[in-house]
Every structure is written in C-alpha cells, then in structure tokens.
Design a protein around this motif. Structure first.
Motif, short mmCIF file in Angstrom:
data_model
loop_
_atom_site.label_atom_id
_atom_site.label_comp_id
_atom_site.label_asym_id
_atom_site.label_seq_id
_atom_site.Cartn_x
_atom_site.Cartn_y
_atom_site.Cartn_z
N SER A 192 0.76 -1.38 -0.11
CA SER A 192 0.17 -0.20 -0.21
C SER A 192 0.86 1.26 -0.03
O SER A 192 1.66 1.57 0.80
N SER A 194 0.75 5.58 -0.77
CA SER A 194 0.09 6.84 -1.12
C SER A 194 0.99 8.09 -0.87
O SER A 194 1.81 8.08 0.00
N GLU A 198 -1.54 14.94 -4.88
CA GLU A 198 -1.37 14.38 -6.12
C GLU A 198 -0.62 15.63 -7.01
O GLU A 198 0.03 15.44 -7.85
N LEU A 256 4.35 5.79 -7.69
CA LEU A 256 3.50 6.95 -7.36
C LEU A 256 4.04 8.24 -8.01
O LEU A 256 5.06 8.39 -7.85
#
Length: 347
Positions: A192, A194, A198, A256
């Motif tokens: 996971s 993140s 963004e 990412l």
C-alpha cells in the motif's frame, strides 16, 4: 617394488616368496580376509602370516604398526587399496598389496519442480526421485512412511511448509540413507503506497506513506526502509516514486507520481490580488412616498354608497418616509361590490 635378501644380497621382486639365489624365505601373508561391508562403514580386516617378525599397514597415507597382531579395524574406510609391509632378520621390507571390495552406498537423486508455493491458491509441486544401489525405498511425509519404487514421482498439494524425505535401504539390508527437501508455502507481499497530495507547487512538502506485509526487505528508491513508514519529500518537478518489496517469490513494486504546477502557472496562482481604492463619494437619498388610494363611487337603485376620499399620508399628518417601497396591489371592482352587498344584507 622389491626386497633384498640379507644372506646373499640378492634383490628379489615382491612377487617372490623365496630368494631366487639362496632360497631364503621371505615373510608372506597366507590368508587375508575382511567383512564385505557398506562403503564408509567400519570394517574389520584379518590376516595370517609366515616367516614374519615385523608388520605394518599403510592405508590412506598413514602407517600403522600391527606387529604381533592378526586383525585390525578401520573406522571409516573410503579407500579400497591397502598395503602390508613385512620384514624379518633375513630380508629387508617386503610390500604386499590387497584391494578390498565394498558394498556401494545408495545413490539418491531427489528434487521438486517447485520449492515455493503461494498460500491460499492450492498450488502443486511434483516430487521426483531416482535411487541406485538400494534394495527398497520409502517416501516419508510427516509421520506417514510409504514404500515407493526406486524411480518415480508424486504430486503434492501442501497447505503449509512441509518437509519430504526419501529413504533408501542399502544392499547390506541393514543401512539406510536418506535425502530431504522442503517445499515452502508463503504469502505474497502486499503493498500500500500513497501520497497526501497528487498536485503540488514546486518544493512544497508531500508526505509519502506506505505499508508492506509479508516482505523480507523494502526499498523506497535506493534507500532500504521499514515495511511500514512515511517520508516527507519536496519535489521540484513531476516525480515518480518507486516502492520496492522483496518476498519469497521475487521483487514487486508500486509507482506513485506527484505532479507539480508549471512555474508560470504557479506564479499566476500565487500572485497577490489587486487592491482597489475608490476616492469618489456618492450620496444616495431615499425617495419620498405619497400614497393616495381612490375608491369608485357605487350607485345602486335603492342605495347610494359614496366611499369617502382618503387623504394622502402627508395630508393626513403622516410624515414617515416608507422604505422599502410599499408593495404593489391589484384592485378588483367586482370583488369590492360583492363585499358591500354582503355587508348590507347582514345589517
């Protein structure tokens, strides 16, 4: 190799038991015996000699004095050739060689086409074996021991990490040899990864957060990190961050991307708003209201109704200015007449 007779100084080959000139007897071994055992197991050798006063054994580079003895135990025989050095007062040392035969140890080839399986998927692995120089063979799984052919295979479906053993009975009917392998059952790693933003202005902080399970090692870029953690970064341009994890099956990674606003756009968005200054002064007076309501005169054959005139608010002595303006109303003549008739009839 040869021996020399001290009586006549004749050199004789080791193969001769008697001097070929003076017929002096050389020491010799008249009987040599040993137990034919499995290669590598302790072995007892025995002998009988004639005309021998001194005797030693030469085996695996080591000389052992066995004078006056008729047997000797070799703990770990792994060489078939053995030599005896014999002598007496009439000759120099004579060497006699023997070769021992052993029972060959079982040769076991044991393998699995998959040594690692994924947990929860009911994956399979095929065991294969090839055994030589054995009388019998067995496959042992946990406490279950099953006889198997010397050459064969078997498919297994382990739910957990399991050890498998192939056991072979040697040709001496006493010794057993085995080979063991393990098939591991593991969970794949889960990643996971993140970021709290963004899109970001250049050089502003971004918090990266990750959580990796069932991994042996984890890297953020080239830096090794803990399986669970976070890191603040300050990208100056669009940047791709790669989180890599190693598990029992290899490498996995997650990418990412954090994007930054272009410099020109960022400058526009960050620009201060303009200041407006109004120096001119405006005075706005509220209008005065003059409301005058006029009602029509209604004439009926047997009744005369004259509605009194209503003075304007100003004439009536009301000087209150109305703000906001009074709402507009609509006057309905017929409705007013009906109301007058109804009033008269009730009187």
């Amino acid at each position: 190799m040869s021996w020399i007779c001290r009586n006549c100084e004749t050199e004789n080959p080791d193969s001769l038991d008697v001097c070929e000139v003076c017929e002096t007897h050389a020491p010799k071994i008249v009987d040599f015996q040993y137990d034919k055992v499995l290669f590598g197991k302790p072995i007892m050798i025995r002998w009988q000699t004639e005309h021998c006063e001194n005797m030693s054994i030469y085996y695996k580079g080591e000389t052992i004095d066995v004078s006056g003895k008729d047997s000797y135990s070799i703990d770990k025989p792994d060489e078939s050739n053995i030599s005896f050095m014999l002598s007496n007062s009439e000759i120099t040392t004579r060497t006699v060689n023997f070769k021992m035969d052993f029972i060959e140890r079982p040769s076991i080839s044991f393998s699995a086409d998959k040594s690692k399986l994924r947990s929860g998927r009911k994956e399979q692995s095929t065991l294969s074996w090839n055994i030589e120089n054995a009388r019998k063979a067995y496959l042992i799984i946990a406490d279950n021991r099953t006889e198997i052919p010397l050459i064969g295979n078997q498919t297994v479906y382990p739910d957990v990490t399991t050890n498998y053993i192939v056991e072979a009975q040697a040709l001496d009917n006493e010794s057993y040899f085995s080979e063991e392998l393990q098939i591991g059952v593991f969970y794949e790693c889960a990643i996971s990864f993140s970021a709290d933003k963004e899109y970001v202005f250049p050089s502003l902080p971004v918090l990266l957060t990750w959580n990796v399970t069932n991994a042996t090692k984890v890297w953020l870029g080239s830096e090794e990190v803990e399986p669970c953690g976070s890191k603040t970064v300050e990208p100056t341009s669009d940047t791709v961050y790669i989180l890599q994890a190693k598990d029992q099956f290899g490498m996995k990674n997650e990418r990412l991307t954090v994007k930054t606003f272009p410099i020109k756009q960022a400058n526009i968005l960050l620009a201060s708003p303009p200041n407006f200054t109004i120096k001119q002064t405006f005075t706005i007076n509220r209008p005065k209201y003059n409301v005058e309501v006029k009602f029509p005169t209604i004439n009926i054959d047997w009744i005369t109704v004259e509605v009194p005139k209503v003075k304007s608010l100003t004439e009536a002595g009301l000087f209150q200015k109305l703000s906001p303006p009074l709402p507009k109303t609509s006057f309905n003549l017929m409705s007013s007449i009906k109301k007058v008739f109804n009033h008269i009839i009730r009187k």
